[in-house]
Design a protein around this motif. Structure first.
Motif, PDB file in Angstrom:
ATOM      1  N   ALA A  24      -3.337  -6.986  -2.398  1.00  0.00           N
ATOM      2  CA  ALA A  24      -4.698  -6.741  -2.871  1.00  0.00           C
ATOM      3  C   ALA A  24      -4.802  -6.925  -4.381  1.00  0.00           C
ATOM      4  CB  ALA A  24      -5.147  -5.335  -2.477  1.00  0.00           C
ATOM      5  N   LEU A  25      -3.762  -6.519  -5.096  1.00  0.00           N
ATOM      6  CA  LEU A  25      -3.738  -6.685  -6.545  1.00  0.00           C
ATOM      7  C   LEU A  25      -3.705  -8.167  -6.915  1.00  0.00           C
ATOM      8  CD1 LEU A  25      -3.653  -4.849  -9.052  1.00  0.00           C
ATOM      9  CD2 LEU A  25      -1.151  -4.921  -8.908  1.00  0.00           C
ATOM     10  N   ILE A  26      -2.939  -8.938  -6.171  1.00  0.00           N
ATOM     11  CA  ILE A  26      -2.867 -10.384  -6.408  1.00  0.00           C
ATOM     12  C   ILE A  26      -4.227 -11.038  -6.152  1.00  0.00           C
ATOM     13  CG2 ILE A  26      -1.853 -12.535  -5.543  1.00  0.00           C
ATOM     14  CD1 ILE A  26       0.726 -10.870  -5.026  1.00  0.00           C
ATOM     15  N   ASP A  27      -4.914 -10.579  -5.114  1.00  0.00           N
ATOM     16  CA  ASP A  27      -6.211 -11.162  -4.749  1.00  0.00           C
ATOM     17  C   ASP A  27      -7.295 -10.924  -5.805  1.00  0.00           C
ATOM     18  OD1 ASP A  27      -5.217 -12.170  -2.399  1.00  0.00           O
ATOM     19  OD2 ASP A  27      -5.959 -10.535  -1.146  1.00  0.00           O
ATOM     20  N   LEU A  28      -7.046  -9.996  -6.737  1.00  0.00           N
ATOM     21  CA  LEU A  28      -8.040  -9.724  -7.774  1.00  0.00           C
ATOM     22  C   LEU A  28      -8.138 -10.845  -8.809  1.00  0.00           C
ATOM     23  CD1 LEU A  28      -7.475  -5.925  -8.544  1.00  0.00           C
ATOM     24  CD2 LEU A  28      -9.415  -6.961  -7.366  1.00  0.00           C
ATOM     25  N   ASP A  29      -7.194 -11.781  -8.791  1.00  0.00           N
ATOM     26  CA  ASP A  29      -7.220 -12.916  -9.728  1.00  0.00           C
ATOM     27  C   ASP A  29      -7.222 -12.412 -11.172  1.00  0.00           C
ATOM     28  OD1 ASP A  29      -7.391 -15.510 -10.764  1.00  0.00           O
ATOM     29  OD2 ASP A  29      -9.579 -15.488 -10.706  1.00  0.00           O
ATOM     30  N   GLU A  75     -10.198   3.279  -6.523  1.00  0.00           N
ATOM     31  CA  GLU A  75     -10.561   3.377  -5.109  1.00  0.00           C
ATOM     32  C   GLU A  75      -9.387   3.160  -4.163  1.00  0.00           C
ATOM     33  OE1 GLU A  75     -13.615   0.469  -4.669  1.00  0.00           O
ATOM     34  OE2 GLU A  75     -14.915   1.422  -6.187  1.00  0.00           O
ATOM     35  N   ARG A  76      -8.481   2.254  -4.518  1.00  0.00           N
ATOM     36  CA  ARG A  76      -7.410   1.876  -3.595  1.00  0.00           C
ATOM     37  C   ARG A  76      -6.044   2.458  -3.962  1.00  0.00           C
ATOM     38  NH1 ARG A  76      -8.262  -3.060  -0.966  1.00  0.00           N
ATOM     39  NH2 ARG A  76      -6.169  -2.730  -0.096  1.00  0.00           N
ATOM     40  N   ALA A  77      -5.757   2.552  -5.262  1.00  0.00           N
ATOM     41  CA  ALA A  77      -4.416   2.954  -5.675  1.00  0.00           C
ATOM     42  C   ALA A  77      -4.267   4.465  -5.845  1.00  0.00           C
ATOM     43  CB  ALA A  77      -4.034   2.236  -6.971  1.00  0.00           C
ATOM     44  N   ARG A  78      -5.124   5.075  -6.647  1.00  0.00           N
ATOM     45  CA  ARG A  78      -4.957   6.495  -6.965  1.00  0.00           C
ATOM     46  C   ARG A  78      -4.807   7.397  -5.730  1.00  0.00           C
ATOM     47  NH1 ARG A  78      -5.335   7.925 -12.148  1.00  0.00           N
ATOM     48  NH2 ARG A  78      -6.346   6.479 -13.611  1.00  0.00           N
ATOM     49  N   ARG A  88     -18.246   1.954 -22.313  1.00  0.00           N
ATOM     50  CA  ARG A  88     -16.865   2.060 -22.749  1.00  0.00           C
ATOM     51  C   ARG A  88     -15.939   2.341 -21.576  1.00  0.00           C
ATOM     52  NH1 ARG A  88     -15.690   3.921 -27.864  1.00  0.00           N
ATOM     53  NH2 ARG A  88     -13.529   3.702 -27.173  1.00  0.00           N
ATOM     54  N   LEU A  89     -14.822   1.625 -21.506  1.00  0.00           N
ATOM     55  CA  LEU A  89     -13.810   1.880 -20.479  1.00  0.00           C
ATOM     56  C   LEU A  89     -12.811   2.943 -20.919  1.00  0.00           C
ATOM     57  CD1 LEU A  89     -12.928  -1.746 -19.280  1.00  0.00           C
ATOM     58  CD2 LEU A  89     -13.939   0.052 -17.874  1.00  0.00           C
ATOM     59  N   TYR A  90     -12.526   2.998 -22.220  1.00  0.00           N
ATOM     60  CA  TYR A  90     -11.417   3.825 -22.701  1.00  0.00           C
ATOM     61  C   TYR A  90     -11.866   4.860 -23.727  1.00  0.00           C
ATOM     62  CZ  TYR A  90      -9.012  -0.060 -20.518  1.00  0.00           C
ATOM     63  OH  TYR A  90      -8.601  -1.021 -19.615  1.00  0.00           O
ATOM     64  N   GLU A  91     -13.090   5.336 -23.590  1.00  0.00           N
ATOM     65  CA  GLU A  91     -13.663   6.226 -24.598  1.00  0.00           C
ATOM     66  C   GLU A  91     -12.815   7.471 -24.824  1.00  0.00           C
ATOM     67  OE1 GLU A  91     -17.990   8.121 -25.775  1.00  0.00           O
ATOM     68  OE2 GLU A  91     -17.545   7.665 -23.682  1.00  0.00           O
ATOM     69  N   SER A  92     -12.279   8.052 -23.767  1.00  0.00           N
ATOM     70  CA  SER A  92     -11.583   9.328 -23.919  1.00  0.00           C
ATOM     71  C   SER A  92     -10.241   9.206 -24.628  1.00  0.00           C
ATOM     72  CB  SER A  92     -11.367   9.974 -22.548  1.00  0.00           C
ATOM     73  OG  SER A  92     -10.462   9.207 -21.769  1.00  0.00           O
ATOM     74  N   ARG A  97     -13.995  -7.357 -20.523  1.00  0.00           N
ATOM     75  CA  ARG A  97     -14.254  -5.978 -20.119  1.00  0.00           C
ATOM     76  C   ARG A  97     -14.710  -5.916 -18.664  1.00  0.00           C
ATOM     77  NH1 ARG A  97     -17.426  -5.212 -23.774  1.00  0.00           N
ATOM     78  NH2 ARG A  97     -16.051  -4.439 -25.413  1.00  0.00           N
ATOM     79  N   HIS A  98     -15.449  -6.914 -18.241  1.00  0.00           N
ATOM     80  CA  HIS A  98     -15.903  -6.964 -16.849  1.00  0.00           C
ATOM     81  C   HIS A  98     -14.714  -7.097 -15.895  1.00  0.00           C
ATOM     82  CE1 HIS A  98     -18.398  -7.905 -13.363  1.00  0.00           C
ATOM     83  NE2 HIS A  98     -17.615  -8.940 -13.137  1.00  0.00           N
ATOM     84  N   VAL A  99     -13.771  -7.965 -16.222  1.00  0.00           N
ATOM     85  CA  VAL A  99     -12.592  -8.126 -15.372  1.00  0.00           C
ATOM     86  C   VAL A  99     -11.786  -6.832 -15.336  1.00  0.00           C
ATOM     87  CG1 VAL A  99     -10.426  -9.373 -15.052  1.00  0.00           C
ATOM     88  CG2 VAL A  99     -12.471 -10.609 -15.777  1.00  0.00           C
ATOM     89  N   LEU A 100     -11.623  -6.200 -16.489  1.00  0.00           N
ATOM     90  CA  LEU A 100     -10.889  -4.938 -16.538  1.00  0.00           C
ATOM     91  C   LEU A 100     -11.620  -3.842 -15.777  1.00  0.00           C
ATOM     92  CD1 LEU A 100      -9.760  -5.087 -20.275  1.00  0.00           C
ATOM     93  CD2 LEU A 100      -8.284  -5.297 -18.266  1.00  0.00           C
ATOM     94  N   GLY A 101     -12.929  -3.873 -15.803  1.00  0.00           N
ATOM     95  CA  GLY A 101     -13.700  -2.913 -15.016  1.00  0.00           C
ATOM     96  C   GLY A 101     -13.505  -3.126 -13.524  1.00  0.00           C
ATOM     97  N   ARG A 102     -13.387  -4.395 -13.135  1.00  0.00           N
ATOM     98  CA  ARG A 102     -13.102  -4.709 -11.730  1.00  0.00           C
ATOM     99  C   ARG A 102     -11.725  -4.171 -11.337  1.00  0.00           C
ATOM    100  NH1 ARG A 102     -11.291  -9.772 -10.061  1.00  0.00           N
ATOM    101  NH2 ARG A 102     -11.987 -10.780 -11.988  1.00  0.00           N
ATOM    102  N   LEU A 103     -10.756  -4.317 -12.238  1.00  0.00           N
ATOM    103  CA  LEU A 103      -9.429  -3.755 -11.990  1.00  0.00           C
ATOM    104  C   LEU A 103      -9.493  -2.239 -11.921  1.00  0.00           C
ATOM    105  CD1 LEU A 103      -6.346  -3.834 -11.775  1.00  0.00           C
ATOM    106  CD2 LEU A 103      -6.255  -4.081 -14.264  1.00  0.00           C
ATOM    107  N   ARG A 104     -10.246  -1.618 -12.842  1.00  0.00           N
ATOM    108  CA  ARG A 104     -10.385  -0.156 -12.852  1.00  0.00           C
ATOM    109  C   ARG A 104     -10.929   0.341 -11.509  1.00  0.00           C
ATOM    110  NH1 ARG A 104     -12.017   3.703 -16.757  1.00  0.00           N
ATOM    111  NH2 ARG A 104     -10.522   2.625 -18.093  1.00  0.00           N
ATOM    112  N   ALA A 105     -11.949  -0.307 -10.994  1.00  0.00           N
ATOM    113  CA  ALA A 105     -12.544   0.117  -9.727  1.00  0.00           C
ATOM    114  C   ALA A 105     -11.530   0.026  -8.595  1.00  0.00           C
ATOM    115  CB  ALA A 105     -13.770  -0.734  -9.411  1.00  0.00           C
TER     116      ALA A 105
END
Length: 400
Positions: free
Chosen positions: A65-70, A43-46, A12-16, A31-39
């Protein structure tokens, strides 16, 4: 007993923050693409958000970098056609639960500008421009609001367009245009001096007569760069006019589609504020016990979760309706109005449970608390959206 559709806990990505498991509507690939965005965001934004929010600057490395995530139309989701609406919605949600400026930055292209072209362009123009919008090789911004006209823009729009042979001449000023300095073109809405109708043009940002002035002194969305845009005798070819925009009705169609994005942003902000508050009270000790163990704190957390859950339920259903081709002004306005009202309470409660530390960037609730005020007002104020809903309820318009 009916078997639960809930995913295993580890997946789960949004369990909480998603107690009713709206996430289950996503496919594994989505969900896989969103998980890639989450990572990427973790790692880079927060790590840099607080610093750049305080400086009032957008982190220069994050945009490319955000654009490169496709993420606009990810290759793994578009084998059989465009990505689903629910994916686009959760992408906005994921961005907003990290930072409102990041969500606003990305939706300036993926939501506002893309919608302007998808609704306002001819088929030939779409064939030329949409692929470039999706891969960000053509970047644009949505230029509707003016210094003296926001809520009354439908009747008050003052920027003018005058036909001169195969060109148009634009004069006027736009305000609150986010991301304009990085755009290739400005989607400018102007009133035709001949027929009085609103039309739209893709204006080269570097064209003679175009000026940009950054708006400073903001207390919300400090990372997002907003601009005043001046248009003084700017010439645009007829080929750069959005040919399907012949009146404000086309603009209204754009707004009813785009307001759902803002409702998702408001919901994401609530999720981010709730999660930050939950982390804070779990780690903060008072009177020898964790803040999370106090009854009044738990009551506030429960109210926050209730707001997130009701907002998420509303925007999911709105997205499902729009995926089925149902676009109504009152639907997007109701969602924008209600989710933003809940957002205001949620971020205030998050700041409250963090006490004095809640006004600091270190506690991670202060950004959400401040940024929510901008989202509350843009894409239609609470009052304007309530009047759109009220007109639907009563059959009578109450606009001045």
């Amino acid at each position: 007993m009916t078997e639960s559709r809930a995913m295993p806990k580890a997946e789960r990505l949004y369990e909480s923050c998603d107690y009713y498991d709206a996430e289950s509507l996503l496919t594994d690939a989505e969900r896989h693409v969103l998980g890639r965005l989450r990572a990427f965001l973790d790692e880079r934004a927060r790590p840099v958000l607080a610093e750049y929010w305080e400086r009032g600057e957008f982190p220069p490395d994050l945009g490319p970098a955000l654009i490169d995530l496709d993420l606009m139309e990810p290759a793994e989701l578009t084998v059989d056609g465009p990505a689903r609406g629910i994916y686009h919605a959760f992408r906005t949600f994921e961005l907003a639960r990290t930072d409102a400026s990041l969500a606003t930055y990305y939706t300036a292209q993926a939501g506002l500008f893309r919608t302007a072209v998808s609704v306002g362009a001819s088929d030939e123009q779409k064939a030329e421009w949409m692929p470039r919008i999706i891969d960000f090789s053509l970047r644009g911004v949505f230029c509707l609001t003016e210094p003296e006209h926001g809520s009354d823009i439908a009747g008050g729009l003052a920027t003018t367009a005058r036909r001169d042979g195969d060109e148009w001449v634009l004069d006027g000023t736009k305000r609150w245009i986010g991301g304009a300095s990085e755009a290739d073109v400005l989607a400018v809405f102007a009133r035709d001096v001949d027929d009085g109708n609103v039309k739209s043009f893709l204006v080269d940002r570097h064209a003679p007569g175009v000026t940009l002035e950054k708006i400073g002194g903001k207390t919300a969305l400090r990372m997002m760069q907003n601009f005043d845009i001046g248009l003084d005798g700017v010439r645009v070819s007829e080929a750069e006019r959005l040919h399907a925009v012949e009146s404000f009705r086309a603009v209204a169609a754009m707004l009813r589609a785009m307001r759902s994005d803002v409702a998702w942003i408001a919901t994401g902000i609530q999720a981010g504020a709730f999660e930050a508050a939950r982390r804070y009270v779990a780690g903060r000790q008072q009177f020898g016990k964790p803040l999370a163990s106090f009854q009044l704190v738990q009551e506030k957390l429960a109210r926050m979760l209730g707001n997130v859950t009701s907002s998420l339920s509303m925007v999911v259903r709105l997205t499902e309706q729009q995926a089925a081709g149902v676009y109504r002004d009152q639907d997007s306005s109701l969602a924008k109005m209600q989710c933003c009202r809940a957002m205001r309470e949620t971020v205030a409660l998050a700041r409250e449970v963090a006490g004095g530390n809640g006004i600091t960037l270190a506690a991670d609730v202060g950004r959400f608390h401040a940024d929510a005020e901008a989202v509350y007002s843009y894409e239609g104020t609470h009052e304007i959206n309530s009047l759109i809903v009220g007109r639907s309820i009563t059959g009578t318009g109450a606009f001045v």
